[in-house]
Each structure stands twice: as structure tokens, then as C-alpha cells.
Design a protein around this motif. Structure first.
Motif, PDB file in Angstrom:
ATOM      1  N   SER A 123       0.862  -1.177   0.000  1.00  0.00           N
ATOM      2  CA  SER A 123       0.000   0.000   0.000  1.00  0.00           C
ATOM      3  C   SER A 123       0.900   1.230   0.000  1.00  0.00           C
ATOM      4  N   THR A 124       0.306   2.392   0.124  1.00  0.00           N
ATOM      5  CA  THR A 124       1.075   3.631   0.081  1.00  0.00           C
ATOM      6  C   THR A 124       0.531   4.611   1.107  1.00  0.00           C
ATOM      7  N   ASP A 125       1.280   5.667   1.326  1.00  0.00           N
ATOM      8  CA  ASP A 125       0.722   6.766   2.109  1.00  0.00           C
ATOM      9  C   ASP A 125      -0.433   7.373   1.317  1.00  0.00           C
ATOM     10  N   MET A 126      -1.275   8.104   1.996  1.00  0.00           N
ATOM     11  CA  MET A 126      -2.491   8.594   1.378  1.00  0.00           C
ATOM     12  C   MET A 126      -2.764  10.029   1.830  1.00  0.00           C
ATOM     13  N   SER A 127      -3.161  10.876   0.886  1.00  0.00           N
ATOM     14  CA  SER A 127      -3.549  12.248   1.209  1.00  0.00           C
ATOM     15  C   SER A 127      -5.065  12.331   1.314  1.00  0.00           C
ATOM     16  N   PHE A 128      -5.560  13.261   2.120  1.00  0.00           N
ATOM     17  CA  PHE A 128      -6.989  13.505   2.263  1.00  0.00           C
ATOM     18  C   PHE A 128      -7.306  14.885   1.683  1.00  0.00           C
ATOM     19  N   PHE A 129      -8.372  14.965   0.891  1.00  0.00           N
ATOM     20  CA  PHE A 129      -8.722  16.244   0.299  1.00  0.00           C
ATOM     21  C   PHE A 129     -10.231  16.444   0.277  1.00  0.00           C
ATOM     22  N   ASP A 130     -10.633  17.689   0.210  1.00  0.00           N
ATOM     23  CA  ASP A 130     -12.037  18.046   0.038  1.00  0.00           C
ATOM     24  C   ASP A 130     -12.113  19.189  -0.962  1.00  0.00           C
ATOM     25  N   GLU A 131     -13.235  19.887  -1.005  1.00  0.00           N
ATOM     26  CA  GLU A 131     -13.402  20.949  -1.996  1.00  0.00           C
ATOM     27  C   GLU A 131     -12.437  22.107  -1.796  1.00  0.00           C
ATOM     28  N   ASN A 132     -11.810  22.168  -0.622  1.00  0.00           N
ATOM     29  CA  ASN A 132     -10.857  23.244  -0.333  1.00  0.00           C
ATOM     30  C   ASN A 132      -9.408  22.826  -0.532  1.00  0.00           C
TER      31      ASN A 132
END
Length: 268
Positions: A123-132
Motif C-alpha cells: 500500500s502507500t501513504d495517502m492524502s486527504f482532500f475536500d473541496e478546499n
């Protein structure tokens, strides 16, 4: 540069009411530098235009996209198991219908599996994002051990690629109300109990679309499910009984005020 190797990747996707984001997610797969893949999608009775968007890709890429449908809403585990039955790749990868990933994600995950024959899970590291924009990321352990399971799931599920034999050995995902929202945690425990091992690439190759306050609103019953799976991990992985104290952690977190939890979560 476009790469094509002998190993085939089967991407399994449970899709449900993700019409607004599915096209963007599927385009991430189409643009991969590693091109020997298939996508097995299964719609879990969506009520929006998810199926129409999925069908467009099946028509445009008939040799690489497959669309299955459930007769009734069955949940993610059942849906992914249904995808697994149709997957004929050497590796099984995950992708969710509202997320994004780097164009070289498959290339780097396949390379890791090729270079590490004793590793079954990547697996890998993961970023979290939203509309901003991007608001957070994970920091994973390079080579999780059995003890790593005491703190929580050691792998990001949606970003994973797994040797098919590992899925076959544990008979896919377990289906139970006690495993809701912790299905992947339980899956890795089953694989480690069978002697499989995993690693995490130390870069964010996957981006999860997520509300930055979602964790603070997590239902208490899912905290109880996490406590249950920790108990399973201690038993199935042969960890010392004193570690049962870790089962209290998600319960205590679930009892914290949301504002306090968010402060602690951001610091982490």
C-alpha cells in the motif's frame, strides 16, 4: 512513459451513488503508466447516474472494464467479493469511486511486489482532500509487524495492491455487522495470520476524498467494531494477553467530545 509488464492487475471497485466523482476516478486508472490491467466494477444498487457513467467506460474500453450489478444493496464486503470472483489478474488492486491516484501508482506498486517476493501486500501513504484542497495525510510504517495491528490497521485499503493468492487463501472479505467500517483491518489480520506480510511505500500515491471532520462524527458502534477487531488480532496473531488493553482505546476515543478528538487527531 507507458509501461506494460507480464503481470496483470485486477482493480476491484464497489460503486454506489458516486456519479459526480466516478469519471475522475476511472480516468486515473486509464492514465496509468502501467497498462496491463482490468477494472471489475460492481454497482450496489445506486439511485443516481453511477451505472450510466460506468457503462460508458465498458463501451469505450470493452476489454478492460467490466460492470457487475447487485440485485439489492449488499454492502462493500459482499460487493468486493463478487468482483473478486470475476478477477483473473495476478494482483488485486483497490480503488474507490470518489478518489484519485497518481499516474505511476500501479507501476510503483508492481515494482515493489516484483522486488520483494516475500511481500504480498503493498500500500502507500495517502492524502486527504475536500473541496478546499488537501488537508491531511497518513504516515505509514514501512514494514508492519504483527504488533503494528494493536494501534490500528497498518495499510490504507483503497491504495493497496495484493497478490491474488493472499486473497484466495483467506477467502476474500468476511461479511459481518461486527466488521462494518473495519473490513480491511480484519482482512489484513487474516492474511498475516496465514503468514503473508506487507509493506507501505513511503509516498502519497493515493488521494482520498474525505470530509475533514468525518472522523470526529464516526458512530460509536464502529468504535466498538474496531475494539472487536483488535481482540481478534491479539488472538489470531498470537500476541500477548496483556495487549487486550488496546481494545479499550477506540472505546475511549469514541467517548471523547468531538472538538477534543479533532484537536488530538490533527496533532497526530
Amino acid at each position: 512513459m507507458v509501461l506494460k509488464m507480464n503481470e496483470k492487475i485486477s482493480v476491484i471497485m464497489g460503486i454506489y451513488n458516486c456519479a459526480e466523482t466516478l469519471e475522475e476516478a476511472l480516468d486515473c486508472i486509464v492514465k496509468q503508466t502501467y497498462t496491463n490491467w482490468e477494472v471489475i466494477m460492481c454497482d450496489d444498487c445506486s439511485t443516481d447516474h453511477t451505472v450510466k457513467i460506468a457503462e460508458k467506460y465498458v463501451i469505450e474500453y470493452p476489454n478492460q472494464f467490466v460492470l457487475l450489478k447487485n440485485d439489492e444493496n449488499k454492502g462493500l464486503n459482499y460487493t468486493l467479493n463478487k468482483c473478486l470472483k470475476s478477477a483473473d489478474g495476478d494482483y488485486i488492486a483497490r480503488m474507490d469511486g470518489d478518489d484519485l491516484c497518481a499516474e505511476d501508482r500501479f507501476e510503483k506498486e508492481v515494482e515493489a511486489l516484483r522486488k520483494n517476493p516475500k511481500i504480498a501486500i503493498v500500500s502507500t501513504d495517502m492524502s486527504f482532500f475536500d473541496e478546499n484542497g488537501v488537508w491531511g495525510k497518513t504516515y505509514t510504517e514501512l514494514y508492519p509487524t504483527k504488533e503494528s495491528f494493536l494501534k490500528g490497521t497498518p495499510f490504507c485499503h483503497a491504495a493497496c495492491m495484493v497478490r491474488k493468492e493472499a486473497y484466495e487463501k483467506v477467502k476474500g472479505y468476511s461479511i459481518s455487522d461486527r466488521l462494518l467500517r473495519v473490513e480491511d483491518y480484519h482482512l489484513w489480520i487474516k492474511m498475516y495470520a496465514k503468514g503473508f506480510k506487507g509493506m507501505n511505500l513511503q509516498e502519497s500515491l493515493y488521494s482520498m476524498r474525505d470530509d475533514r471532520n468525518a472522523q470526529g462524527r464516526r458512530k460509536f458502534k464502529y468504535r466498538l467494531n474496531e475494539a472487536y477487531v483488535k481482540k481478534v488480532a491479539i488472538k489470531e496473531l498470537g500476541l500477548k494477553k496483556r495487549n487486550y488493553v488496546w481494545c479499550l482505546r477506540p472505546i475511549i476515543i469514541g467517548l471523547l467530545p468531538g472538538s477534543l478528538y479533532r484537536i488530538l487527531h490533527r496533532k497526530k
